[in-house]
Every structure is written in structure tokens, then in C-alpha cells.
Design a protein around this motif. Structure first.
Motif, PDB file in Angstrom:
ATOM      1  N   ASP A 154      -2.942   4.128   8.367  1.00 16.27           N
ATOM      2  CA  ASP A 154      -3.600   4.367   7.088  1.00 16.27           C
ATOM      3  C   ASP A 154      -4.611   3.262   6.779  1.00 16.27           C
ATOM      4  N   TYR A 155      -4.255   2.022   7.097  1.00 16.93           N
ATOM      5  CA  TYR A 155      -5.186   0.920   6.851  1.00 16.93           C
ATOM      6  C   TYR A 155      -6.417   1.046   7.752  1.00 16.93           C
ATOM      7  N   GLY A 157       0.833  -1.194   0.000  1.00 17.25           N
ATOM      8  CA  GLY A 157       0.000   0.000   0.000  1.00 17.25           C
ATOM      9  C   GLY A 157       0.866   1.243   0.000  1.00 17.25           C
ATOM     10  N   CYS A 158       0.353   2.319  -0.579  1.00 16.56           N
ATOM     11  CA  CYS A 158       1.108   3.561  -0.651  1.00 16.56           C
ATOM     12  C   CYS A 158       0.149   4.738  -0.576  1.00 16.56           C
ATOM     13  N   ILE A 159       0.694   5.885  -0.265  1.00 16.91           N
ATOM     14  CA  ILE A 159      -0.069   7.120  -0.182  1.00 16.91           C
ATOM     15  C   ILE A 159       0.431   8.036  -1.292  1.00 16.91           C
ATOM     16  N   PHE A 167      -5.321   6.579  -0.880  1.00 16.01           N
ATOM     17  CA  PHE A 167      -4.628   5.318  -0.625  1.00 16.01           C
ATOM     18  C   PHE A 167      -4.702   4.469  -1.879  1.00 16.01           C
ATOM     19  N   SER A 207       5.043   5.047   2.008  1.00 12.18           N
ATOM     20  CA  SER A 207       4.388   3.738   2.103  1.00 12.18           C
ATOM     21  C   SER A 207       3.289   3.794   3.161  1.00 12.18           C
ATOM     22  N   ALA A 208       2.265   2.986   3.001  1.00  8.92           N
ATOM     23  CA  ALA A 208       1.145   2.976   3.942  1.00  8.92           C
ATOM     24  C   ALA A 208       1.543   2.250   5.219  1.00  8.92           C
TER      25      ALA A 208
END
Length: 336
Positions: A71-72, A30-32, A41, A66-67
Motif C-alpha cells: 500500500d505504501y 497507516g490504514c485502508i 489510504f 492496516s496498511a
């Protein structure tokens, strides 16, 4: 060459290119990233690779970070809030009696925008609706109108094949589909059989269209221009020596096919051992042509009437010259 990563924001959404910078990321992380809609996201589906600059839309935005776990957790919270906002928006649409159908609601990761997707037959004046929604949610509201194909992609469903819709499962972008593709594949032109849930032509008509076009260029009558290189599948490889012997060594061959191939290999060996006999040409007597039915006397009677030639006389027959037609005499002028 430019180093990029492919990021997808929905399950079967479009893939966008971003610059990874100095981050070490891999497919599935996952990334921002920052987009035109705000901070969102995304999931990396294409690992870092080098591509030509012509394939990249400039300016290329960069992956922020990176997430992490926060964030999740925030992503899951926004999904619950979006469902509640969707129910409230449906009630507001009913109050204003607008001819539109809401499909989904979505929050950006930083809660800066609430996006509603809807379908409608024509243009809708939703200015009063936006004011009511902004007063309730205290954030920026965006209403986005989509087509019937996007509607099927968002809602999902089952196709005529019994499986999930391709657009909702794996198709990232919609490709143009025409009725000509159905004609080339000899499919029924009944709209009920070649139309999908959305009412448009099925996307799967595009899958085998290129194969039919290649086969027509290779084997059809419409082949024009330069010669087309045919795949190895269509070459006459069975005429090569030891073709079946190589296939007999494979483990994937079933028992029935194996026995047939063994018999075929034995037959080929016996044919090679037998000497080839020269073919004799038998001369057939030529058939005499029958005389054409005309008003003349039959040939038998002519032979009786013709004078008998003595033996040893080989006089060639004289050919008659065709008679020339006499021209009509010119009529003299009586006045002269």
C-alpha cells in the motif's frame, strides 16, 4: 459510548471518525478505509477511544485493514502519476480556453477515480474537458471547485509572520473569522495588515479572540448576568504568608529575579516585626466662611451700629417670618 479512531487523509486535512473494529491500531499507523470517493489510504492521528454517540455521524464506517508495504509503494506511485496527469490536464484546459485554474490532481488508492481541484470566479462548463480527460486516462474523472482559502491550503506559502501558513501546516478545518475580532483586540483595521495570502481575514485572529472576551467579562464594564470565576493568575496570592519563600526554592528562577525576591522577602519580614504606631488625628480649626458679596453693608459696620448687649444676656435671635405676598384685588365688573 462508541469506540472510534481519527483518520486523516492529508497532512493538514480534516479528521474523520471510523470504527476500528477488532483491529489493534495506534496513532501514526497507516490504514485502508472506504469513503464516498472510494478506497483510500489514511493515517491514524487519534488512537482508539470512547466518545458519546452524539459526536459521531451515523452510520460509522469501519477500518478495512492496516496498511502494508504494498500500500505504501502504491501510494508513492500514485503521487508520481498524479503529477503527470496534472500537467496533461493543464494543457487541456488551455486548449479549451476555460477560465479556471487547476490546483492539484489526486488518484484514489484503487485507481477508480482521478480527482482534480480547481478555482474559478464563477461557474465553468467543463463537460468537453471531462470527456477529453476520460479518453486520455481511461478512468472516472471528477472536477472539484474550491474557494480561495482552500487554494492557499493546497498551494501553501509564507504568512506575514514569516512562518508557513497555518492552514497548510496544522489547521484541519476553517473556522469563521469576523472583523469584530480585530476590533476587540485593538488591531489596525487596515485590510493589508489583517488579511492573509488568500485575501481573506487571517485565521490567527481567532486564536486569542476567546481570551479577550473572557477578560472583558471578568474586568470590563460590559459584564452582565452571573459573576464570572476568574483564574488563579489574577488572585492576590502575594498577600499569603511565605509566598516568596516557596518561590525561592524553584530552580527556574534567574539570578537577577532571585536577588530581587530575596530583598522583597527581607523587607516583608522587617515590616511584620515593626509594631504598628497608632495614628494621631489632628483637629484642624474650621475655616470661617466669608460673607457673600451682596448690596448690603459689610458685617463690620453692622456690628458698630448694633446695640451692645450686656454680659450674661443670652437672648435667642428672633427669626423673621417671610412676608406673604398680597393677592391682587379682583376687578369688579363695571356692568354689574
Amino acid at each position: 459510548m462508541v469506540t472510534i479512531v481519527g483518520v486523516r487523509f492529508k497532512k493538514a486535512g480534516k479528521i474523520y471518525y471510523f470504527s476500528p473494529g477488532d483491529l489493534k491500531v495506534a496513532a501514526g499507523d497507516g490504514c485502508i478505509v472506504e469513503t464516498a470517493r472510494g478506497v483510500e489510504f489514511g493515517e491514524i492521528v487519534i488512537e482508539p477511544r470512547d466518545v458519546p454517540e452524539t459526536e459521531v455521524v451515523q452510520p460509522l464506517k469501519q477500518v478495512l485493514r492496516s496498511a502494508n508495504e504494498e500500500d505504501y509503494a502504491r501510494l508513492e506511485t500514485n503521487k508520481v502519476r498524479a503529477q503527470e496527469a496534472f500537467q496533461i490536464a493543464v494543457e487541456k484546459v488551455a486548449e479549451h480556453k476555460l477560465p479556471m485554474r487547476l490546483l492539484e490532481a489526486e488518484y484514489t488508492l484503487d485507481d477508480s477515480k482521478l480527482i482534480f481541484s480547481f478555482t474559478a470566479e464563477g461557474r465553468v462548463d467543463f463537460r468537453d474537458l471531462v470527456k477529453d480527460l476520460a479518453a486520455v486516462f481511461r478512468t472516472r474523472i471528477e472536477l472539484r471547485q474550491v474557494g480561495v482559502r482552500d487554494e492557499a491550503k493546497i498551494i501553501g506559502g509564507l504568512g506575514s509572520c514569516g512562518r508557513g501558513l497555518c492552514c497548510a501546516t496544522f489547521l484541519g478545518e476553517f473556522e469563521p473569522v469576523s472583523i469584530k475580532m480585530a476590533k476587540e483586540q485593538n488591531l489596525s483595521l487596515n485590510p493589508a495588515k489583517i488579511s492573509g495570502v488568500c485575501g481573506r481575514l487571517m485565521c490567527c485572529l481567532k486564536y486569542e479572540s476567546q481570551v479577550y472576551e473572557d477578560n472583558k467579562q471578568a474586568f470590563g464594564k460590559c459584564c452582565k448576568g452571573a459573576p464570572v470565576i476568574i483564574d488563579e493568575f489574577y488572585d492576590e496570592v502575594e498577600e499569603e504568608d511565605d509566598y516568596y519563600d516557596d518561590l525561592l526554592r524553584e530552580d527556574s528562577i534567574q539570578e537577577v529575579d532571585y536577588q530581587m525576591m530575596v530583598e522583597t522577602a527581607e523587607i516583608e519580614k522587617n515590616i511584620k516585626e515593626e509594631p504598628k504606631k497608632p495614628q494621631r488625628r489632628t483637629s484642624r480649626p474650621k475655616k470661617k466662611r466669608k460673607p457673600k458679596a451682596t448690596g448690603e453693608k459689610p458685617a463690620a459696620k453692622e456690628q458698630e451700629q448694633a446695640p451692645v448687649k450686656q454680659a450674661g444676656e443670652n437672648t435667642p435671635k428672633k427669626r423673621r417670618r417671610p412676608r406673604r405676598r398680597k393677592g391682587k384685588p379682583k376687578t369688579e365688573n363695571k356692568g354689574e
